[in-house]
Design an enzyme around this catalytic site. Structure first.
Site, PDB file in Angstrom:
ATOM      1  N   HIS A 253      -9.997   1.363   0.130  1.00  0.00           N
ATOM      2  CA  HIS A 253      -9.709   2.083   1.382  1.00  0.00           C
ATOM      3  C   HIS A 253     -11.016   2.110   2.194  1.00  0.00           C
ATOM      4  CE1 HIS A 253      -6.209   3.767  -0.719  1.00  0.00           C
ATOM      5  NE2 HIS A 253      -5.811   4.304   0.403  1.00  0.00           N
TER       6      HIS A 253
ATOM      7  N   HIS B  99       0.860  -1.198   0.000  1.00  0.00           N
ATOM      8  CA  HIS B  99       0.000   0.000   0.000  1.00  0.00           C
ATOM      9  C   HIS B  99       0.886   1.234   0.000  1.00  0.00           C
ATOM     10  CE1 HIS B  99      -4.057   1.827   1.297  1.00  0.00           C
ATOM     11  NE2 HIS B  99      -3.234   2.835   1.026  1.00  0.00           N
TER      12      HIS B  99
ATOM     13  N   GLU C 197     -11.093   3.727   7.626  1.00  0.00           N
ATOM     14  CA  GLU C 197      -9.996   4.648   7.965  1.00  0.00           C
ATOM     15  C   GLU C 197     -10.593   5.938   8.545  1.00  0.00           C
ATOM     16  OE1 GLU C 197      -7.984   6.425   4.603  1.00  0.00           O
ATOM     17  OE2 GLU C 197      -6.115   6.728   5.722  1.00  0.00           O
TER      18      GLU C 197
HETATM   19  O1  LIG Z   1      -4.760   6.992   3.299  1.00  0.00           O
HETATM   20  C1  LIG Z   1      -5.399   7.439   2.343  1.00  0.00           C
HETATM   21  N1  LIG Z   1      -6.756   7.406   2.360  1.00  0.00           N
HETATM   22  C2  LIG Z   1      -7.507   7.870   1.334  1.00  0.00           C
HETATM   23  N2  LIG Z   1      -6.977   8.433   0.254  1.00  0.00           N
HETATM   24  C3  LIG Z   1      -5.628   8.524   0.199  1.00  0.00           C
HETATM   25  C4  LIG Z   1      -4.798   8.050   1.204  1.00  0.00           C
HETATM   26  N3  LIG Z   1      -3.524   8.299   0.848  1.00  0.00           N
HETATM   27  C5  LIG Z   1      -3.568   8.904  -0.349  1.00  0.00           C
HETATM   28  N4  LIG Z   1      -4.839   9.055  -0.742  1.00  0.00           N
HETATM   29  C6  LIG Z   1      -5.331   9.695  -1.952  1.00  0.00           C
HETATM   30  C7  LIG Z   1      -4.626  11.016  -2.228  1.00  0.00           C
HETATM   31  C8  LIG Z   1      -3.878  10.780  -3.500  1.00  0.00           C
HETATM   32  O2  LIG Z   1      -3.806  11.918  -4.328  1.00  0.00           O
HETATM   33  C9  LIG Z   1      -4.700   9.690  -4.150  1.00  0.00           C
HETATM   34  C10 LIG Z   1      -4.009   8.920  -5.229  1.00  0.00           C
HETATM   35  O3  LIG Z   1      -2.817   8.361  -4.810  1.00  0.00           O
HETATM   36  O4  LIG Z   1      -5.069   8.862  -3.062  1.00  0.00           O
HETATM   37 ZN   LIG Z   2      -3.778   4.796   0.970  1.00  0.00          ZN
END
Ligand SMILES: O=c1[nH]cnc2c1ncn2[C@H]1C[C@H](O)[C@@H](CO)O1
Ligand SMILES: [Zn+2]
Length: 345
Positions: free
Chosen positions: A201, A16, A204
């Site tokens: 996702h 991830h 979270e």
């Molecule tokens: O941890 C996360 N949760 C939800 N969305 C996320 C997380 N980390 C990155 N993103 C989003 C922001 C980035 O621009 C996008 C694509 O990688 O995915």
């Molecule tokens: Zn992520």
């Protein structure tokens, strides 16, 4: 004794990892210069606060605000290939043997690249990096929660063309609190129709119900984070029974306030309950982390022993989106290294 040196030499995997959350500040400097784009500062250390969250980060939405800065520089074939290549360079520094790199094609089209072109260039960068640094890699194409169904369907269909040619799965990321997974049933019905594995996702920035929806109705075979799964015992039991791996990202999970603090982080209870927990970085440049640091924090905070860390690592191999024969090869390679470090009995 778990020294930093031993932790960094442990063979690892990272399932991830967001491409746009893994860009070195020195690369941003060069990309800005090459592309004639302005920067707020021209020193790599002074760029860090623009790219990284600080102690005060209070939520996932605050965390996500850091991405706008970086994606501005990732709009060309060259930039995408370069950062993909450099992700594997950074992975190799921590003895990561296998990495699944995820990115959202629709965020990289400001200069006219098509969705397929973005995927092609990321795949090419990973191929070159893989050869150079001896790291295997796959791409996960991300649908964004704030994008409409047509944009996300376009991503899924393009990803489908690269299955077996670099893409291993599709994902759903972005603001979980505002966009629940049930909004995306139609999008992920298409990925199932095309036979593309799905990870989502969930759990979270919202509760365990989102994990249920992701698995039961979107067809997720892995879950990104799942930190809040502990809020519902029967959903937790379903995830356990179906052997759905959790892609946990400890440092990011604390920063986004998925739980209030380390004392509430459920990793030990998940392992004891028999869940398939894996450890990952999420966004090294946004979270200020790397895969060695993730294991190091777990050893410090939870007293994980070396055999427990090895178990977490091998869970990652088990959960990888790889063909069974490739997974077996990876497993052998990891076991050989572990035994040469004297860590396999
Ligand atoms: O941890 C996360 N949760 C939800 N969305 C996320 C997380 N980390 C990155 N993103 C989003 C922001 C980035 O621009 C996008 C694509 O990688 O995915
Ligand atoms: Zn992520």
């Amino acid at each position: 004794m778990l020294t930093q040196d031993l932790l960094s030499r442990l063979p690892k995997v990272d399932l991830h990892l967001h491409l746009d959350g893994s860009v070195k500040p020195e690369t941003i400097l060069e990309l800005a210069l090459n592309q004639g784009l302005e920067l707020p500062v021209y020193d790599k250390d002074e760029l860090i606060p623009h790219m990284r969250v600080n102690e005060e980060c209070g939520s996932l939405t605050e965390y996500l605000s850091k991405f706008d800065f970086t994606t501005r520089f990732l709009q060309s074939a060259e930039a995408l290939e370069r950062v993909a290549y450099e992700v594997l360079e950074q992975s190799a520094e921590h003895n990561c043997k296998y990495v699944e790199v995820r990115f959202a094609p629709q965020l990289h089209r400001h200069q006219g690249l098509t969705v397929e072109e973005t995927i092609h260039h990321v795949v090419e960068g990973l191929k070159r990096g893989g050869r150079q640094f001896g790291v295997r890699a796959g791409v996960i194409a991300i649908c964004m929660r704030n994008h409409d169904a047509a944009s996300n369907l376009e991503v899924v269909r393009a990803a489908g063309k690269f299955v077996g040619k670099g893409v291993v799965a599709v994902d759903l990321a972005g603001d979980e609190a505002s966009y629940p997974p049930e909004f995306f049933r139609e999008v992920f019905a298409e990925s199932r129709r095309l036979g593309i594995p799905v990870t989502i996702h969930a759990g979270e920035a919202a509760g365990a119900g989102n994990v249920y929806e992701a698995v039961a109705n979107l067809g997720a075979v892995r879950i990104g984070h799942g930190v809040r799964l502990k809020e519902n015992a029967s959903i937790l039991a379903m995830v356990k029974d179906r052997r759905i791996p959790l892609e946990m990202c400890p440092i990011s999970n604390i920063q986004t306030k998925a739980v209030p603090g380390w004392e509430a982080y459920p990793i030990r209870e998940y392992l004891e309950q028999g869940l398939l927990v894996t450890i990952n970085t999420d966004n090294p440049s946004v979270s200020g982390t790397n895969i060695t640091k993730e294991y190091s924090v777990l050893a410090d905070r939870f007293g994980f022993t070396t055999p427990e860390l090895v178990k977490l690592i091998m869970n990652g191999v088990e959960a990888a989106f790889l063909e069974e024969s490739d997974k077996l090869l990876l497993k052998r390679e990891m076991e050989n290294e572990l035994s040469s470090l004297g860590l396999l009995n």
